[in-house]
Design a protein around this motif. Structure first.
Motif, PDB file in Angstrom:
ATOM      1  N   ALA A   1      12.981 -45.044  81.582  1.00 63.63           N
ATOM      2  CA  ALA A   1      13.401 -45.739  80.359  1.00 63.63           C
ATOM      3  C   ALA A   1      13.844 -44.764  79.272  1.00 63.63           C
ATOM      4  O   ALA A   1      14.540 -45.152  78.327  1.00 63.63           O
ATOM      5  N   LEU A   2      13.453 -43.504  79.392  1.00 67.34           N
ATOM      6  CA  LEU A   2      13.856 -42.489  78.417  1.00 67.34           C
ATOM      7  C   LEU A   2      15.292 -42.060  78.678  1.00 67.34           C
ATOM      8  O   LEU A   2      15.743 -42.026  79.821  1.00 67.34           O
ATOM      9  N   THR A   3      15.992 -41.689  77.630  1.00 67.06           N
ATOM     10  CA  THR A   3      17.312 -41.094  77.809  1.00 67.06           C
ATOM     11  C   THR A   3      17.131 -39.696  78.375  1.00 67.06           C
ATOM     12  O   THR A   3      16.023 -39.130  78.355  1.00 67.06           O
ATOM     13  N   VAL A   4      18.205 -39.107  78.853  1.00 68.28           N
ATOM     14  CA  VAL A   4      18.125 -37.733  79.374  1.00 68.28           C
ATOM     15  C   VAL A   4      17.613 -36.796  78.288  1.00 68.28           C
ATOM     16  O   VAL A   4      16.741 -35.945  78.534  1.00 68.28           O
ATOM     17  N   GLU A   5      18.098 -36.955  77.076  1.00 68.70           N
ATOM     18  CA  GLU A   5      17.664 -36.098  75.970  1.00 68.70           C
ATOM     19  C   GLU A   5      16.167 -36.281  75.695  1.00 68.70           C
ATOM     20  O   GLU A   5      15.448 -35.318  75.433  1.00 68.70           O
ATOM     21  N   GLU A   6      15.696 -37.521  75.744  1.00 72.77           N
ATOM     22  CA  GLU A   6      14.273 -37.790  75.529  1.00 72.77           C
ATOM     23  C   GLU A   6      13.419 -37.201  76.656  1.00 72.77           C
ATOM     24  O   GLU A   6      12.317 -36.711  76.419  1.00 72.77           O
ATOM     25  N   ARG A   7      13.928 -37.231  77.884  1.00 71.10           N
ATOM     26  CA  ARG A   7      13.196 -36.632  79.010  1.00 71.10           C
ATOM     27  C   ARG A   7      13.057 -35.129  78.823  1.00 71.10           C
ATOM     28  O   ARG A   7      11.981 -34.577  79.022  1.00 71.10           O
ATOM     29  N   VAL A   8      14.149 -34.482  78.447  1.00 67.79           N
ATOM     30  CA  VAL A   8      14.107 -33.037  78.224  1.00 67.79           C
ATOM     31  C   VAL A   8      13.121 -32.716  77.108  1.00 67.79           C
ATOM     32  O   VAL A   8      12.284 -31.810  77.233  1.00 67.79           O
ATOM     33  N   ALA A   9      13.186 -33.469  76.023  1.00 71.13           N
ATOM     34  CA  ALA A   9      12.273 -33.233  74.897  1.00 71.13           C
ATOM     35  C   ALA A   9      10.827 -33.488  75.306  1.00 71.13           C
ATOM     36  O   ALA A   9       9.933 -32.701  74.968  1.00 71.13           O
ATOM     37  N   ALA A  10      10.572 -34.557  76.043  1.00 72.28           N
ATOM     38  CA  ALA A  10       9.204 -34.871  76.475  1.00 72.28           C
ATOM     39  C   ALA A  10       8.659 -33.768  77.364  1.00 72.28           C
ATOM     40  O   ALA A  10       7.509 -33.323  77.201  1.00 72.28           O
ATOM     41  N   PHE A  11       9.456 -33.302  78.302  1.00 77.00           N
ATOM     42  CA  PHE A  11       8.980 -32.262  79.210  1.00 77.00           C
ATOM     43  C   PHE A  11       8.737 -30.948  78.479  1.00 77.00           C
ATOM     44  O   PHE A  11       7.714 -30.290  78.691  1.00 77.00           O
ATOM     45  N   THR A  12       9.669 -30.581  77.611  1.00 81.68           N
ATOM     46  CA  THR A  12       9.535 -29.280  76.934  1.00 81.68           C
ATOM     47  C   THR A  12       8.469 -29.278  75.850  1.00 81.68           C
ATOM     48  O   THR A  12       7.952 -28.216  75.504  1.00 81.68           O
ATOM     49  N   THR A  13       8.114 -30.441  75.310  1.00 86.08           N
ATOM     50  CA  THR A  13       7.095 -30.469  74.251  1.00 86.08           C
ATOM     51  C   THR A  13       5.725 -30.952  74.728  1.00 86.08           C
ATOM     52  O   THR A  13       4.717 -30.589  74.143  1.00 86.08           O
ATOM     53  N   GLN A  14       5.674 -31.771  75.777  1.00 83.27           N
ATOM     54  CA  GLN A  14       4.405 -32.345  76.205  1.00 83.27           C
ATOM     55  C   GLN A  14       3.851 -31.736  77.489  1.00 83.27           C
ATOM     56  O   GLN A  14       2.645 -31.812  77.733  1.00 83.27           O
ATOM     57  N   VAL A  15       4.706 -31.167  78.314  1.00 82.95           N
ATOM     58  CA  VAL A  15       4.252 -30.656  79.613  1.00 82.95           C
ATOM     59  C   VAL A  15       4.285 -29.123  79.658  1.00 82.95           C
ATOM     60  O   VAL A  15       3.273 -28.485  79.943  1.00 82.95           O
ATOM     61  N   LEU A  16       5.428 -28.542  79.382  1.00 81.61           N
ATOM     62  CA  LEU A  16       5.563 -27.083  79.471  1.00 81.61           C
ATOM     63  C   LEU A  16       4.558 -26.306  78.630  1.00 81.61           C
ATOM     64  O   LEU A  16       3.969 -25.332  79.127  1.00 81.61           O
ATOM     65  N   PRO A  17       4.310 -26.679  77.376  1.00 81.38           N
ATOM     66  CA  PRO A  17       3.347 -25.903  76.589  1.00 81.38           C
ATOM     67  C   PRO A  17       1.941 -25.877  77.213  1.00 81.38           C
ATOM     68  O   PRO A  17       1.256 -24.862  77.147  1.00 81.38           O
ATOM     69  N   VAL A  18       1.537 -26.977  77.826  1.00 85.68           N
ATOM     70  CA  VAL A  18       0.212 -27.023  78.447  1.00 85.68           C
ATOM     71  C   VAL A  18       0.171 -26.119  79.679  1.00 85.68           C
ATOM     72  O   VAL A  18      -0.780 -25.361  79.875  1.00 85.68           O
ATOM     73  N   ILE A  19       1.222 -26.176  80.492  1.00 84.85           N
ATOM     74  CA  ILE A  19       1.281 -25.297  81.674  1.00 84.85           C
ATOM     75  C   ILE A  19       1.243 -23.838  81.242  1.00 84.85           C
ATOM     76  O   ILE A  19       0.473 -23.039  81.775  1.00 84.85           O
ATOM     77  N   LYS A  20       2.043 -23.483  80.253  1.00 84.34           N
ATOM     78  CA  LYS A  20       2.106 -22.089  79.806  1.00 84.34           C
ATOM     79  C   LYS A  20       0.803 -21.634  79.164  1.00 84.34           C
ATOM     80  O   LYS A  20       0.413 -20.480  79.301  1.00 84.34           O
ATOM     81  N   ALA A  21       0.106 -22.532  78.483  1.00 88.91           N
ATOM     82  CA  ALA A  21      -1.143 -22.166  77.814  1.00 88.91           C
ATOM     83  C   ALA A  21      -2.315 -22.043  78.781  1.00 88.91           C
ATOM     84  O   ALA A  21      -3.234 -21.268  78.534  1.00 88.91           O
ATOM     85  N   LYS A  22      -2.286 -22.773  79.880  1.00 87.54           N
ATOM     86  CA  LYS A  22      -3.465 -22.849  80.739  1.00 87.54           C
ATOM     87  C   LYS A  22      -3.305 -22.174  82.091  1.00 87.54           C
ATOM     88  O   LYS A  22      -4.246 -22.180  82.885  1.00 87.54           O
ATOM     89  N   THR A  23      -2.132 -21.631  82.384  1.00 85.40           N
ATOM     90  CA  THR A  23      -1.931 -21.005  83.696  1.00 85.40           C
ATOM     91  C   THR A  23      -1.288 -19.638  83.570  1.00 85.40           C
ATOM     92  O   THR A  23      -0.622 -19.329  82.582  1.00 85.40           O
ATOM     93  N   THR A  24      -1.500 -18.852  84.592  1.00 90.17           N
ATOM     94  CA  THR A  24      -0.755 -17.606  84.786  1.00 90.17           C
ATOM     95  C   THR A  24      -0.542 -17.473  86.293  1.00 90.17           C
ATOM     96  O   THR A  24      -1.311 -17.997  87.093  1.00 90.17           O
ATOM     97  N   GLY A  25       0.512 -16.781  86.657  1.00 87.37           N
ATOM     98  CA  GLY A  25       0.745 -16.517  88.069  1.00 87.37           C
ATOM     99  C   GLY A  25       1.279 -17.702  88.851  1.00 87.37           C
ATOM    100  O   GLY A  25       1.054 -17.788  90.056  1.00 87.37           O
ATOM    101  N   VAL A  26       2.003 -18.617  88.195  1.00 85.59           N
ATOM    102  CA  VAL A  26       2.631 -19.730  88.914  1.00 85.59           C
ATOM    103  C   VAL A  26       4.120 -19.783  88.593  1.00 85.59           C
ATOM    104  O   VAL A  26       4.548 -19.341  87.529  1.00 85.59           O
ATOM    105  N   ARG A  27       4.878 -20.298  89.527  1.00 84.88           N
ATOM    106  CA  ARG A  27       6.304 -20.548  89.301  1.00 84.88           C
ATOM    107  C   ARG A  27       6.683 -21.782  90.088  1.00 84.88           C
ATOM    108  O   ARG A  27       5.965 -22.197  91.002  1.00 84.88           O
ATOM    109  N   SER A  28       7.816 -22.390  89.731  1.00 84.76           N
ATOM    110  CA  SER A  28       8.204 -23.626  90.407  1.00 84.76           C
ATOM    111  C   SER A  28       9.695 -23.676  90.671  1.00 84.76           C
ATOM    112  O   SER A  28      10.485 -22.963  90.044  1.00 84.76           O
ATOM    113  N   ARG A  29      10.025 -24.550  91.611  1.00 88.97           N
ATOM    114  CA  ARG A  29      11.405 -24.939  91.881  1.00 88.97           C
ATOM    115  C   ARG A  29      11.387 -26.462  91.996  1.00 88.97           C
ATOM    116  O   ARG A  29      10.397 -27.044  92.421  1.00 88.97           O
ATOM    117  N   PHE A  30      12.473 -27.100  91.641  1.00 91.40           N
ATOM    118  CA  PHE A  30      12.523 -28.556  91.565  1.00 91.40           C
ATOM    119  C   PHE A  30      13.705 -29.062  92.376  1.00 91.40           C
ATOM    120  O   PHE A  30      14.818 -28.550  92.251  1.00 91.40           O
TER     121      PHE A  30
END
Length: 123
Positions: free
Chosen positions: A26-55
């Motif tokens: 239901a989110l626009t592409v812009e809203e998806r990018v914003a949601a991922f970069t503000t709600q998901v990425l910061p938590v991954i970066k703050a709580k992990t080290t030594g991981v990488r991903s491909r999608f």
């Protein structure tokens, strides 16, 4: 140098099969990018080290899963921290349904039996 030659533990690889939810779609592409970069990425970066991903997008080939996320972690603890971090975000069960997790180590059989990794093929 491959992990086998350096004497280090081989990394953990997880194939995370996910399906997008109606809330995510239901989110626009812009809203998806914003949601991922503000709600998901910061938590991954703050709580992990030594991981990488491909999608990988798979929705045009599969009705069961829409995407495959390949996560590599330097060890099992790093992978555990990643999963714990993702579960603390809207990624887990709000934006995506985690359909399955397939976790392994590349060519584990070759290390176990001390043989060449004949199933890794390049042509």
């Amino acid at each position: 140098m491959p992990a086998e030659e350096s004497g280090t533990t081989p990394p953990v690889t997880a194939f995370m099969l996910v399906k997008t939810t109606p809330e995510w779609l239901a989110l626009t592409v812009e809203e998806r990018v914003a949601a991922f970069t503000t709600q998901v990425l910061p938590v991954i970066k703050a709580k992990t080290t030594g991981v990488r991903s491909r999608f990988y997008d798979t929705e045009f080939y599969s009705a069961r899963v829409t995407d495959v996320w390949v996560w590599e972690a330097e060890d099992h603890h790093a992978y555990q921290l990643l999963i714990d971090a993702l579960r603390e975000t809207p990624f887990w069960d709000r934006y995506f349904e985690v359909v399955d997790l397939l976790v392994g180590t590349e060519n584990g059989y070759a290390r176990t039996y001390g043989v060449e990794a004949i199933t890794t093929i390049a042509t």
